[in-house]
Design a protein around this motif. Structure first.
Motif, PDB file in Angstrom:
ATOM      1  N   SER A 134      -1.190 -16.129  10.419  1.00 56.32           N
ATOM      2  CA  SER A 134      -1.336 -14.907   9.648  1.00 56.32           C
ATOM      3  C   SER A 134      -0.464 -15.095   8.692  1.00 56.32           C
ATOM      4  O   SER A 134       0.329 -16.186   8.319  1.00 56.32           O
ATOM      5  CB  SER A 134      -0.685 -13.922  10.431  1.00 56.32           C
ATOM      6  N   LEU A 135      -0.682 -14.299   7.552  1.00 56.62           N
ATOM      7  CA  LEU A 135       0.101 -14.352   6.312  1.00 56.62           C
ATOM      8  C   LEU A 135       1.667 -14.314   6.855  1.00 56.62           C
ATOM      9  O   LEU A 135       1.921 -13.274   7.603  1.00 56.62           O
ATOM     10  CB  LEU A 135      -0.277 -13.309   5.389  1.00 56.62           C
ATOM     11  N   PRO A 136       2.754 -14.785   6.171  1.00 51.87           N
ATOM     12  CA  PRO A 136       3.856 -14.911   6.544  1.00 51.87           C
ATOM     13  C   PRO A 136       4.737 -13.750   6.339  1.00 51.87           C
ATOM     14  O   PRO A 136       5.469 -13.588   7.261  1.00 51.87           O
ATOM     15  CB  PRO A 136       4.629 -15.915   5.642  1.00 51.87           C
ATOM     16  N   TYR A 137       4.140 -12.522   5.753  1.00 52.58           N
ATOM     17  CA  TYR A 137       4.690 -11.472   5.705  1.00 52.58           C
ATOM     18  C   TYR A 137       4.293 -10.239   6.363  1.00 52.58           C
ATOM     19  O   TYR A 137       4.251  -9.091   6.426  1.00 52.58           O
ATOM     20  CB  TYR A 137       4.850 -10.828   4.106  1.00 52.58           C
ATOM     21  N   ALA A 138       3.069 -10.646   7.399  1.00 56.08           N
ATOM     22  CA  ALA A 138       2.288  -9.924   8.343  1.00 56.08           C
ATOM     23  C   ALA A 138       2.909  -9.977   9.491  1.00 56.08           C
ATOM     24  O   ALA A 138       3.182 -11.244  10.155  1.00 56.08           O
ATOM     25  CB  ALA A 138       0.779  -9.881   8.017  1.00 56.08           C
ATOM     26  N   ASN A 139       2.682  -8.819  10.251  1.00 59.88           N
ATOM     27  CA  ASN A 139       3.081  -9.021  11.953  1.00 59.88           C
ATOM     28  C   ASN A 139       1.916  -9.066  12.498  1.00 59.88           C
ATOM     29  O   ASN A 139       1.260  -8.134  12.932  1.00 59.88           O
ATOM     30  CB  ASN A 139       3.933  -7.751  12.390  1.00 59.88           C
ATOM     31  N   PRO A 140       1.619 -10.293  13.247  1.00 50.24           N
ATOM     32  CA  PRO A 140       0.243 -10.521  13.901  1.00 50.24           C
ATOM     33  C   PRO A 140       0.234  -9.774  15.074  1.00 50.24           C
ATOM     34  O   PRO A 140      -0.905  -9.675  15.753  1.00 50.24           O
ATOM     35  CB  PRO A 140       0.264 -12.045  14.364  1.00 50.24           C
ATOM     36  N   ASP A 141       1.562  -9.160  15.780  1.00 51.36           N
ATOM     37  CA  ASP A 141       1.444  -8.295  16.867  1.00 51.36           C
ATOM     38  C   ASP A 141       1.548  -6.786  16.620  1.00 51.36           C
ATOM     39  O   ASP A 141       2.137  -6.058  17.550  1.00 51.36           O
ATOM     40  CB  ASP A 141       2.667  -8.934  17.760  1.00 51.36           C
ATOM     41  N   ALA A 142       1.292  -6.652  15.286  1.00 55.72           N
ATOM     42  CA  ALA A 142       1.638  -5.015  15.178  1.00 55.72           C
ATOM     43  C   ALA A 142       0.355  -4.249  15.810  1.00 55.72           C
ATOM     44  O   ALA A 142      -0.790  -4.518  15.969  1.00 55.72           O
ATOM     45  CB  ALA A 142       1.396  -4.839  13.743  1.00 55.72           C
ATOM     46  N   PRO A 143       1.164  -3.149  16.226  1.00 58.76           N
ATOM     47  CA  PRO A 143       0.100  -2.076  17.019  1.00 58.76           C
ATOM     48  C   PRO A 143      -0.819  -1.722  16.173  1.00 58.76           C
ATOM     49  O   PRO A 143      -0.760  -1.386  14.997  1.00 58.76           O
ATOM     50  CB  PRO A 143       1.079  -1.229  17.692  1.00 58.76           C
ATOM     51  N   GLU A 155       7.830   6.875  11.794  1.00 59.62           N
ATOM     52  CA  GLU A 155       6.713   6.376  12.809  1.00 59.62           C
ATOM     53  C   GLU A 155       6.145   5.155  12.100  1.00 59.62           C
ATOM     54  O   GLU A 155       5.446   4.309  12.632  1.00 59.62           O
ATOM     55  CB  GLU A 155       5.862   7.198  13.326  1.00 59.62           C
ATOM     56  N   LEU A 156       6.278   5.067  10.687  1.00 56.20           N
ATOM     57  CA  LEU A 156       5.537   4.138   9.928  1.00 56.20           C
ATOM     58  C   LEU A 156       6.484   3.025   9.609  1.00 56.20           C
ATOM     59  O   LEU A 156       7.666   2.889   9.124  1.00 56.20           O
ATOM     60  CB  LEU A 156       5.108   4.831   8.336  1.00 56.20           C
ATOM     61  N   LYS A 157       6.191   1.805  10.107  1.00 60.11           N
ATOM     62  CA  LYS A 157       7.013   0.633  10.067  1.00 60.11           C
ATOM     63  C   LYS A 157       6.274  -0.813   9.281  1.00 60.11           C
ATOM     64  O   LYS A 157       5.304  -0.676   8.883  1.00 60.11           O
ATOM     65  CB  LYS A 157       7.000  -0.013  11.342  1.00 60.11           C
ATOM     66  N   PHE A 158       7.356  -1.507   8.906  1.00 56.98           N
ATOM     67  CA  PHE A 158       6.688  -2.662   8.128  1.00 56.98           C
ATOM     68  C   PHE A 158       7.562  -3.726   8.705  1.00 56.98           C
ATOM     69  O   PHE A 158       8.720  -3.886   9.069  1.00 56.98           O
ATOM     70  CB  PHE A 158       6.794  -2.519   6.588  1.00 56.98           C
ATOM     71  N   PRO A 159       6.903  -5.178   8.315  1.00 58.13           N
ATOM     72  CA  PRO A 159       7.759  -6.510   8.848  1.00 58.13           C
ATOM     73  C   PRO A 159       9.103  -6.393   8.263  1.00 58.13           C
ATOM     74  O   PRO A 159       9.430  -6.022   6.962  1.00 58.13           O
ATOM     75  CB  PRO A 159       6.712  -7.519   8.557  1.00 58.13           C
ATOM     76  N   ASP A 160       9.910  -7.362   8.803  1.00 63.39           N
ATOM     77  CA  ASP A 160      11.224  -7.609   8.424  1.00 63.39           C
ATOM     78  C   ASP A 160      11.033  -8.559   7.177  1.00 63.39           C
ATOM     79  O   ASP A 160      11.848  -8.616   6.105  1.00 63.39           O
ATOM     80  CB  ASP A 160      12.366  -8.097   9.325  1.00 63.39           C
ATOM     81  N   ARG A 161      10.162  -9.448   7.421  1.00 66.53           N
ATOM     82  CA  ARG A 161      10.061 -10.459   6.372  1.00 66.53           C
ATOM     83  C   ARG A 161       9.113  -9.882   5.110  1.00 66.53           C
ATOM     84  O   ARG A 161       7.700  -9.458   5.175  1.00 66.53           O
ATOM     85  CB  ARG A 161       9.103 -11.812   7.238  1.00 66.53           C
ATOM     86  N   LEU A 162       9.680  -9.686   3.934  1.00 65.59           N
ATOM     87  CA  LEU A 162       9.057  -9.198   2.807  1.00 65.59           C
ATOM     88  C   LEU A 162       8.235 -10.192   1.797  1.00 65.59           C
ATOM     89  O   LEU A 162       9.049 -11.464   1.746  1.00 65.59           O
ATOM     90  CB  LEU A 162      10.026  -8.388   1.992  1.00 65.59           C
ATOM     91  N   PRO A 163       7.378  -9.857   1.349  1.00 66.71           N
ATOM     92  CA  PRO A 163       6.645 -10.944   0.304  1.00 66.71           C
ATOM     93  C   PRO A 163       7.318 -10.965  -0.811  1.00 66.71           C
ATOM     94  O   PRO A 163       8.344 -10.026  -1.468  1.00 66.71           O
ATOM     95  CB  PRO A 163       5.308  -9.945   0.276  1.00 66.71           C
ATOM     96  N   LEU A 164       6.964 -12.011  -1.497  1.00 67.24           N
ATOM     97  CA  LEU A 164       7.630 -12.421  -2.799  1.00 67.24           C
ATOM     98  C   LEU A 164       7.613 -11.261  -3.720  1.00 67.24           C
ATOM     99  O   LEU A 164       8.210 -11.139  -4.365  1.00 67.24           O
ATOM    100  CB  LEU A 164       7.095 -13.493  -3.454  1.00 67.24           C
ATOM    101  N   TYR A 165       6.311 -10.528  -4.008  1.00 70.86           N
ATOM    102  CA  TYR A 165       6.161  -9.424  -4.746  1.00 70.86           C
ATOM    103  C   TYR A 165       6.544  -8.297  -4.282  1.00 70.86           C
ATOM    104  O   TYR A 165       6.730  -7.363  -4.991  1.00 70.86           O
ATOM    105  CB  TYR A 165       4.468  -9.348  -4.959  1.00 70.86           C
ATOM    106  N   GLY A 166       7.098  -8.211  -3.183  1.00 73.03           N
ATOM    107  CA  GLY A 166       7.592  -7.087  -2.628  1.00 73.03           C
ATOM    108  C   GLY A 166       6.724  -5.745  -2.619  1.00 73.03           C
ATOM    109  O   GLY A 166       5.559  -6.019  -2.078  1.00 73.03           O
ATOM    110  N   ASP A 167       6.878  -4.599  -2.946  1.00 68.38           N
ATOM    111  CA  ASP A 167       6.084  -3.645  -2.946  1.00 68.38           C
ATOM    112  C   ASP A 167       5.046  -3.405  -3.843  1.00 68.38           C
ATOM    113  O   ASP A 167       5.463  -3.048  -5.131  1.00 68.38           O
ATOM    114  CB  ASP A 167       7.035  -2.164  -3.074  1.00 68.38           C
ATOM    115  N   TRP A 168       3.932  -4.081  -3.839  1.00 70.21           N
ATOM    116  CA  TRP A 168       2.882  -4.384  -4.562  1.00 70.21           C
ATOM    117  C   TRP A 168       1.471  -4.315  -3.801  1.00 70.21           C
ATOM    118  O   TRP A 168       1.571  -4.126  -2.521  1.00 70.21           O
ATOM    119  CB  TRP A 168       3.014  -5.978  -5.016  1.00 70.21           C
TER     120      TRP A 168
END
Length: 588
Positions: free
Chosen positions: A31-40, A563-576
């Protein structure tokens, strides 16, 4: 443009392509490094927008399209990883091939790729999409298509584009072109605004909408790309909704009331002082800080240099000098955010304020020395005021510049030699509270120079029409810039935008030097030459004094339901683009 069927081309297929070097991820990435492949999977997110929309076709000049429609419903041949400056991986295409000189690019479609109606994505759809967007779509598509010499069908699933121009970014640019369904448009005029959803192959489809009020995108249960590694951990929500309101203040109140589930706050003082409403104190709303490593971009008040009053750089410098940034930033933002110093500041691509051009940067600029404005070669720094309401030193400097340009105060009014008063209009969209407040303070300050500036606010439809046709003297301007600028810079600053409507060259600049730097950027073989070309462009733009820069933030401030979650690992571009809602999920 002729289409020729030829046998499958030679060369090693590849899973991705980078602007420089090789893709960071291997062919078998999970998966992309900033995506959680196990996300519900499941849940929904509701955004709020100010203004409205009257079209569901985001690819043409006519009409205003709703937020998210292209990102959620349309796909491209390749998809972008926002953890690298500019790297793409296979999406609709399973492979991409080019040569060392990048004189061509060849894509091979995935056999399983499908549009939302279940029909296969074909080579004919790809070719039709490129030709239609390049000749009838928004101006941003035309420049790249004009660099395509031939389009060839290769076997059953291959397409090769051969170029007529040296441009190393072209394979990536073409990889990001939207792919539409050709059959949908048979017998129809693509350029006419319509409320018929464009058929795409993306994870969502348009479910319900009411023009100007709301639009809902619902996850396609039969989406063809759900199991791709590139998509794993992305597009997790079942529903994405955008509600439209009269202005940003109303949107914020809707967020406080729970009608909106995520809100991007741009005012740091408001973030610190006005987030004590019950949903925050109870923990139902969470405040998240998202850092990034991208350039500041440019935001501020742009001069329309098509207007004679703004064609003299000394006039523009005077009006930049008279902009009391220190007072405005303190009043609106508590002096928290720093000022934008140049278009690519906050990154290695930006010039050093005040420092002379050296090395490769100076070499790139030297042939254009005669046309460059003061500061491009010697170094340029934005004027700084004392922060007082009177701002006397800045007003004196601005007055001197205006006098050099032929303007003098007569009976309290600034006039030219013909006795014509210096007056202009600042056009802003309704509900842009911070921008309107900044402009209001600026207008008052200009009275000290004998200048009459009129502030006019209009609705979003009128604003779109007027900015598309450059029908303004001054307006709010924002251009977000990436760590890998390229062909889009021509749309932003290219000379065609002086007369051609619908470009992003709102200032109307016409600079052969800027266009030469863009050409050097996209043809650069080394990272060093690329960086030097961008730094040179940054000098040309900043010393051009086309925009009165305001502030930027090196973080994003997102308030959202718990209830809205995001991965701990953030992308280089951040909120983009590609971050929210793409890699977010809903979890009770």
């Amino acid at each position: 443009m002729a289409v020729v069927a030829i046998p499958l081309g030679a060369g090693a297929d590849t899973h991705g392509i980078a602007m420089y070097g090789k893709p960071a991820l291997p062919p078998d990435f999970v998966s992309l490094p900033y995506a959680n492949p196990d996300a519900p999977k499941g849940g929904r997110i509701v955004f709020g927008e100010s203004g409205g929309f009257d079209s569901l076709n985001p690819f043409i000049v006519n009409g205003i399209a709703p937020a998210g429609i292209s990102a959620h419903t349309i796909e491209t041949l390749l998809g972008r990883s926002y953890d690298e400056p500019f790297t793409l991986y296979g999406l609709l295409a399973e492979s991409v091939v080019t040569d060392d000189a990048r004189t061509f690019v060849e894509f091979t479609l995935r056999p399983e790729a499908r549009f939302s109606d279940g029909s296969p994505v074909t080579v004919e759809d790809v070719i039709w999409s490129f030709e239609t967007l390049g000749t009838k779509g928004q101006p941003r598509y035309a420049a790249a298509y004009g660099k395509v010499a031939t389009v060839e069908k290769i076997g059953e699933r291959g397409i090769r584009f051969t170029f007529n121009t040296e441009d190393r970014e072209l394979p990536l640019i073409l990889g990001l072109r939207p792919i539409l369904k050709k059959a949908q448009w048979e017998g129809r005029d693509f350029t006419v605004s319509s409320l018929d959803p464009v058929i795409g192959s993306g994870p969502y489809v348009v479910a319900e909408f009411e023009a100007g009020r709301y639009i809902t995108y619902r996850k396609n249960p039969d989406w063809w790309g759900a199991d791709l590694a590139f998509n794993r951990g992305q597009h997790n929500l079942d529903e994405i909704r955008y509600d439209y309101f009269g202005d940003a203040g109303v949107v914020f109140e809707a967020f406080k009331a729970g009608e909106i589930t995520s809100w991007r706050e741009t005012n740091p003082v408001k973030w610190d002082q006005q987030y004590d409403f019950p949903a925050v104190t109870s923990g139902d709303v969470v405040k998240s800080i998202i850092p990034h490593s991208r350039p500041s971009g440019i935001e501020g008040f742009v001069f329309n240099t098509r207007r004679p009053i703004f064609q003299d750089w000394r006039v523009r410098e005077a009006l930049i000098t008279a902009f009391n940034f220190e007072l405005i930033n303190r009043t609106l933002n508590g002096s928290i955010p720093p000022r934008i110093q140049s278009y690519f500041s906050n990154s290695p691509l930006g010039m050093t304020p005040g420092a002379p051009a050296e090395g490769r940067v100076a070499e790139f600029l030297e042939p254009f020395r005669a046309e460059l404005l003061p500061g491009a070669m010697e170094g340029y720094t934005l004027p700084v005021g004392d922060g007082s309401e009177a701002n006397r030193g800045a007003i004196r400097r601005a007055t001197a510049l205006l006098e050099e340009a032929g303007w003098s105060v007569q009976d309290g009014v600034l006039k030219n030699a013909a006795g014509e008063p210096f007056s202009f209009e600042i056009v802003l969209v309704n509900g842009a509270t911070d921008t309107i407040n900044a402009a209001t303070i600026y207008v008052e300050g200009l009275k000290r120079l004998g200048i009459e500036a009129r502030l006019t606010t209009i609705d979003s439809a009128q604003y779109k029409e007027r900015t598309t046709n450059y029908d303004f003297d001054m307006t709010h301007y924002i251009r977000s810039l990436s760590l890998s600028p390229g062909n889009e810079q021509t749309l932003y600053w290219g000379s065609k935008g002086v007369t051609e409507p619908g470009t992003r060259n709102w200032m109307g600049m016409n600079s052969p030097a800027a266009e030469a730097m863009i050409a050097t950027m996209v043809a650069a073989r080394s990272q060093d030459d690329f960086i030097a070309a961008v730094q040179a462009l940054d000098r040309i733009l900043t010393s051009g004094r086309y925009v009165i820069p305001i502030w930027y933030s090196d973080v994003s401030r997102l308030a959202h339901r718990k209830e809205l979650k995001f991965p701990d690992r953030l992308p280089l571009y951040g909120d983009w683009p590609g971050f929210q809602p793409e890699v977010w999920w809903y979890e009770d």
